[in-house]
Scaffold this motif. Structure first.
Motif, mmCIF file in Angstrom:
data_model
loop_
_atom_site.group_PDB
_atom_site.id
_atom_site.type_symbol
_atom_site.label_atom_id
_atom_site.label_comp_id
_atom_site.label_asym_id
_atom_site.label_seq_id
_atom_site.Cartn_x
_atom_site.Cartn_y
_atom_site.Cartn_z
ATOM 1 N N GLU A 152 -9.087 -10.796 1.250
ATOM 2 C CA GLU A 152 -10.360 -10.146 0.891
ATOM 3 C C GLU A 152 -10.199 -8.629 0.854
ATOM 4 O O GLU A 152 -10.799 -7.957 0.002
ATOM 5 C CB GLU A 152 -11.444 -10.546 1.894
ATOM 6 C CG GLU A 152 -11.849 -12.000 1.820
ATOM 7 C CD GLU A 152 -12.862 -12.369 2.878
ATOM 8 O OE1 GLU A 152 -13.787 -13.142 2.579
ATOM 9 O OE2 GLU A 152 -12.743 -11.875 4.026
ATOM 10 N N LYS A 153 -9.391 -8.088 1.759
ATOM 11 C CA LYS A 153 -9.144 -6.641 1.737
ATOM 12 C C LYS A 153 -8.449 -6.236 0.444
ATOM 13 O O LYS A 153 -8.741 -5.173 -0.121
ATOM 14 C CB LYS A 153 -8.305 -6.216 2.945
ATOM 15 C CG LYS A 153 -9.079 -6.190 4.251
ATOM 16 C CD LYS A 153 -8.202 -5.701 5.396
ATOM 17 C CE LYS A 153 -8.989 -5.683 6.708
ATOM 18 N NZ LYS A 153 -8.155 -5.270 7.850
ATOM 19 N N ARG A 154 -7.545 -7.075 -0.043
ATOM 20 C CA ARG A 154 -6.883 -6.784 -1.314
ATOM 21 C C ARG A 154 -7.903 -6.765 -2.446
ATOM 22 O O ARG A 154 -7.834 -5.920 -3.349
ATOM 23 C CB ARG A 154 -5.792 -7.821 -1.594
ATOM 24 C CG ARG A 154 -4.584 -7.713 -0.687
ATOM 25 C CD ARG A 154 -3.929 -6.346 -0.780
ATOM 26 N NE ARG A 154 -2.613 -6.317 -0.150
ATOM 27 C CZ ARG A 154 -1.930 -5.212 0.084
ATOM 28 N NH1 ARG A 154 -2.422 -4.044 -0.253
ATOM 29 N NH2 ARG A 154 -0.741 -5.260 0.665
ATOM 30 N N LYS A 155 -8.852 -7.689 -2.415
ATOM 31 C CA LYS A 155 -9.919 -7.685 -3.423
ATOM 32 C C LYS A 155 -10.762 -6.413 -3.317
ATOM 33 O O LYS A 155 -11.144 -5.824 -4.329
ATOM 34 C CB LYS A 155 -10.822 -8.903 -3.251
ATOM 35 C CG LYS A 155 -10.197 -10.223 -3.637
ATOM 36 C CD LYS A 155 -11.225 -11.340 -3.468
ATOM 37 C CE LYS A 155 -10.655 -12.694 -3.795
ATOM 38 N NZ LYS A 155 -11.658 -13.775 -3.608
ATOM 39 N N LEU A 156 -11.041 -5.994 -2.083
ATOM 40 C CA LEU A 156 -11.820 -4.776 -1.888
ATOM 41 C C LEU A 156 -11.075 -3.565 -2.418
ATOM 42 O O LEU A 156 -11.677 -2.660 -3.025
ATOM 43 C CB LEU A 156 -12.156 -4.599 -0.404
ATOM 44 C CG LEU A 156 -12.945 -3.340 -0.030
ATOM 45 C CD1 LEU A 156 -14.237 -3.226 -0.846
ATOM 46 C CD2 LEU A 156 -13.254 -3.324 1.471
ATOM 47 N N GLU A 157 -9.775 -3.520 -2.219
ATOM 48 C CA GLU A 157 -8.984 -2.401 -2.752
ATOM 49 C C GLU A 157 -9.060 -2.346 -4.275
ATOM 50 O O GLU A 157 -9.149 -1.267 -4.869
ATOM 51 C CB GLU A 157 -7.538 -2.525 -2.275
ATOM 52 C CG GLU A 157 -7.367 -2.239 -0.788
ATOM 53 C CD GLU A 157 -6.095 -2.811 -0.210
ATOM 54 O OE1 GLU A 157 -5.265 -3.328 -0.998
ATOM 55 O OE2 GLU A 157 -5.925 -2.767 1.013
ATOM 56 N N ILE A 158 -9.052 -3.516 -4.904
ATOM 57 C CA ILE A 158 -9.197 -3.554 -6.361
ATOM 58 C C ILE A 158 -10.607 -3.122 -6.759
ATOM 59 O O ILE A 158 -10.797 -2.424 -7.758
ATOM 60 C CB ILE A 158 -8.872 -4.962 -6.893
ATOM 61 C CG1 ILE A 158 -7.379 -5.256 -6.691
ATOM 62 C CG2 ILE A 158 -9.244 -5.090 -8.372
ATOM 63 C CD1 ILE A 158 -6.977 -6.678 -7.031
ATOM 64 N N GLY A 177 1.564 -9.797 1.905
ATOM 65 C CA GLY A 177 0.846 -10.249 3.086
ATOM 66 C C GLY A 177 -0.280 -11.222 2.832
ATOM 67 O O GLY A 177 -0.933 -11.672 3.772
ATOM 68 N N VAL A 178 -0.518 -11.565 1.569
ATOM 69 C CA VAL A 178 -1.608 -12.482 1.231
ATOM 70 C C VAL A 178 -1.155 -13.921 1.448
ATOM 71 O O VAL A 178 -0.053 -14.304 1.038
ATOM 72 C CB VAL A 178 -2.057 -12.285 -0.241
ATOM 73 C CG1 VAL A 178 -3.126 -13.300 -0.631
ATOM 74 C CG2 VAL A 178 -2.571 -10.865 -0.431
ATOM 75 N N SER A 179 -1.985 -14.728 2.097
ATOM 76 C CA SER A 179 -1.620 -16.121 2.362
ATOM 77 C C SER A 179 -1.575 -16.913 1.059
ATOM 78 O O SER A 179 -2.237 -16.572 0.076
ATOM 79 C CB SER A 179 -2.630 -16.767 3.314
ATOM 80 O OG SER A 179 -3.919 -16.805 2.719
#
Length: 250
Positions: A152-158, A177-179
């Motif tokens: 979810e943090k990766r989505k937020l960064e995008i 680091g994404v599962s």
């Protein structure tokens, strides 16, 4: 067709060591270009040169046909060049919506205060919510960013990147680091960044299955130099690439 982003002879040397060595690369309008190579190949260093984090020792960077080699990062961003980093860069103590809201305000040249006049606030919040909807985080808008799962943090960064309304987006190992169970959703978000949006994407990634699924072309870096750049099928069949990566996991 004029490239939206180009590098010409782009190099960064430390003494006698070439970290990035004479890279010529073109990113076409609406194209998704993947960059692969083992650790130490110069991929992130190339991104740092393109975005102005590092100054090249030789070569040029052009954005929409205009040279930006000497511009600082914030001026490149104003011209439409956006980037994510390998390390998470969200404000963990703020809500998801507040993170994106600040990015929207920064893009519009307004105050970064969280409390503003009501009309302006509604406009910014609506824009932030639209971005969150696009990346699949609307249901997490009120959550504290620090509590998000890594995917979810990766989505937020995008989302933060999209809030800046870039025309050229550089993604530095977004799957790091994404599962495994979160990868398909993140791939779907990243796929939506190009297509009919008019945006172009340059992405460094170690997951070859992701690169093969998303990329129109693949650029292969080896010892700081560009070894090959072509369609995924052509690159994977390239004997020079196969020899260079014998025993390496791309």
């Amino acid at each position: 067709m004029t490239a939206v982003l180009s590098t010409r002879g782009l190099s960064w040397r430390i003494g006698e060591v070439a970290i990035v060595d004479g890279v010529d690369l073109d990113l076409a309008p609406g194209e998704f270009l993947g960059v692969i190579g083992p650790n130490g190949a110069g991929k992130t260093s190339l991104f740092n040169l393109i975005t102005g984090v590092r100054r090249p020792t030789a070569g040029q960077v052009l954005l929409h046909g205009r040279e930006i080699t000497d511009l600082p990062p914030h001026r490149r961003a104003r011209r439409g060049l956006g980037r994510t980093f390998q390390a998470s860069s969200v404000f963990g103590s703020l809500s998801v919506r507040e993170n994106v809201r600040l990015a929207v305000q920064a893009q519009r040249g307004g105050s970064l205060r969280l409390w503003r006049r009501a009309a302006a606030d509604r406009e910014v919040v609506a824009a932030a919510d639209a971005v969150l909807e696009r990346v699949g985080l609307a249901h997490r808008a009120a959550a504290q960013a620090g509590t998000l799962a890594h995917g979810e943090k990766r989505k937020l960064e995008i989302a933060l990147l999209l809030a800046g309304e870039p025309t050229v987006m550089l993604l530095d190992e977004p799957m790091a680091g994404v599962s495994a169970e979160d990868v398909p959703e993140l791939v779907a978000v990243i796929r939506s960044l190009t297509g009919d949006t008019g945006r172009s994407v340059l992405m460094v990634e170690h997951h070859m299955d992701v690169i093969l699924e998303l990329a129109d072309r693949i650029a292969v870096m080896h010892h700081g130099a560009l070894l090959a750049c072509d369609t995924p099928q052509t690159v994977m069949a390239n004997a020079v690439v196969q020899e260079a990566y014998l025993g390496e996991e791309l």
